[in-house]
Write an enzyme that holds these catalytic residues in place. Structure first.
Site, PDB file in Angstrom:
ATOM      1  N   TYR A 158       3.133   9.889  -0.707  1.00  0.00           N
ATOM      2  CA  TYR A 158       4.254   9.334   0.049  1.00  0.00           C
ATOM      3  C   TYR A 158       5.586   9.597  -0.649  1.00  0.00           C
ATOM      4  O   TYR A 158       6.640   9.494  -0.011  1.00  0.00           O
ATOM      5  CB  TYR A 158       4.104   7.821   0.241  1.00  0.00           C
ATOM      6  N   ASP A 175       0.844  -1.197   0.000  1.00  0.00           N
ATOM      7  CA  ASP A 175       0.000   0.000   0.000  1.00  0.00           C
ATOM      8  C   ASP A 175       0.874   1.239   0.000  1.00  0.00           C
ATOM      9  O   ASP A 175       1.629   1.482   0.941  1.00  0.00           O
ATOM     10  CB  ASP A 175      -0.912   0.012   1.231  1.00  0.00           C
ATOM     11  N   LYS A 197      -2.921   5.941  -4.176  1.00  0.00           N
ATOM     12  CA  LYS A 197      -3.978   6.908  -3.894  1.00  0.00           C
ATOM     13  C   LYS A 197      -3.750   8.221  -4.639  1.00  0.00           C
ATOM     14  O   LYS A 197      -2.602   8.636  -4.827  1.00  0.00           O
ATOM     15  CB  LYS A 197      -4.019   7.203  -2.385  1.00  0.00           C
ATOM     16  N   HIS A 224      -7.557   9.719  -1.489  1.00  0.00           N
ATOM     17  CA  HIS A 224      -6.786   9.757  -0.244  1.00  0.00           C
ATOM     18  C   HIS A 224      -7.555  10.432   0.901  1.00  0.00           C
ATOM     19  O   HIS A 224      -7.520   9.945   2.038  1.00  0.00           O
ATOM     20  CB  HIS A 224      -5.455  10.469  -0.482  1.00  0.00           C
TER      21      HIS A 224
END
Length: 274
Positions: free
Chosen positions: A53, A48, A78, A111
């Protein structure tokens, strides 16, 4: 659930592993590449990540280095808040595919529920799904009222809702809403960002001869909740996966349920500013 190969079945029939590796805050480059490679070698088949990120490229490299075939791996990513909206989301998807070095994303998620945008973002996800560009679509951090607002216009309901969930934040009404509507409930920050130093958890760890993290992850799984603990160290990656050889009693499950304080370690989806 007998092991890492067991999976939840989404309402469109796609199988999603019950346990996966989360890579939030895993540094791009060697750290995330090594974590992904080690996890896949340890038997994980679900990773994930998210555009926000900043480590999708590292995830791709870790997968390549693992030697595990792409079609054996469930990749979730996401669309970030700044990229929400119909056209922006379609572009963001292409960017994530390029960084992940894949032609298809297994689970594409919104998200955060950005007001005034998440419905258009969802329309884009529905298009991607209909076009066969993603195998499943879902949301993150949606309260029940966000879900109900989305469902007023959606052609299809989300397959997953990924939210903060752990013994101090059990959100029973949201869990029930999702499970009653066939939406798989998934936990992020299941290990409370390391804040596991609670006497009740310590007592159960001693009783079952397991670590506090293993106790909490087992509690998630027995509630029928997909969970994605994050770690970048090999010993903890392996430890987090070693939760299929014991079962918590109903009494001990209830004891952990009773720890709820509605305490968040992350932002409240009704009050976030990013």
């Amino acid at each position: 659930m007998q092991g890492l190969n067991d999976a939840a079945v989404l309402h469109n029939g796609v199988r999603m592993p019950w346990l996966g590796l989360g890579v939030w805050k895993a540094k791009t480059g060697g750290e995330v590449e090594t974590a992904v490679r080690l996890a896949l070698k340890a038997g994980y088949r679900s990773i994930d990540t998210a555009a926000a990120y900043g480590n999708e490229e590292g995830v791709a490299k870790g997968i390549a280095e693992s030697g595990v075939a792409r079609d054996e791996i469930f990749i979730a990513t996401k669309v970030w808040n700044n990229d929400q909206g119909y056209d922006n989301t379609l572009r963001a998807y292409e960017d994530s595919c390029r960084r992940l070095e894949t032609d298809i994303i297994d689970l594409y998620l919104i998200h955060w529920p950005v007001a005034g945008k998440f419905k258009d973002t969802w329309r884009a996800l529905e298009k991607l799904y209909k076009d066969g560009a993603v195998r499943a679509i879902g949301v993150c951090n949606f309260h029940t009222h966000h879900m109900m607002e989305l469902l007023t216009d959606a052609e299809m309901k989300p397959m997953v809702n990924q939210v903060e969930y752990h013994p101090l934040l059990t959100q029973p009404e949201l869990v029930a809403f999702c499970q009653n509507n066939g939406i798989v409930f998934e936990a992020w920050s299941p290990l409370m960002q390391g804040n596991l130093d609670l006497p009740e958890i310590a007592e159960l760890a001693a009783k079952y001869k397991k670590s506090p993290a293993q106790i909490v992850l087992r509690w998630d799984l027995q509630h029928g909740i997909v969970t994605i603990p994050k770690s970048v160290t090999e010993s903890r990656i392996r430890e987090n996966a070693d939760v299929f050889d014991f079962v918590l009693s109903e009494e001990d499950m209830a004891r952990l349920d009773g720890l709820n304080q509605n305490k968040r370690f992350g932002p409240d989806p009704d009050n976030f500013d990013f």
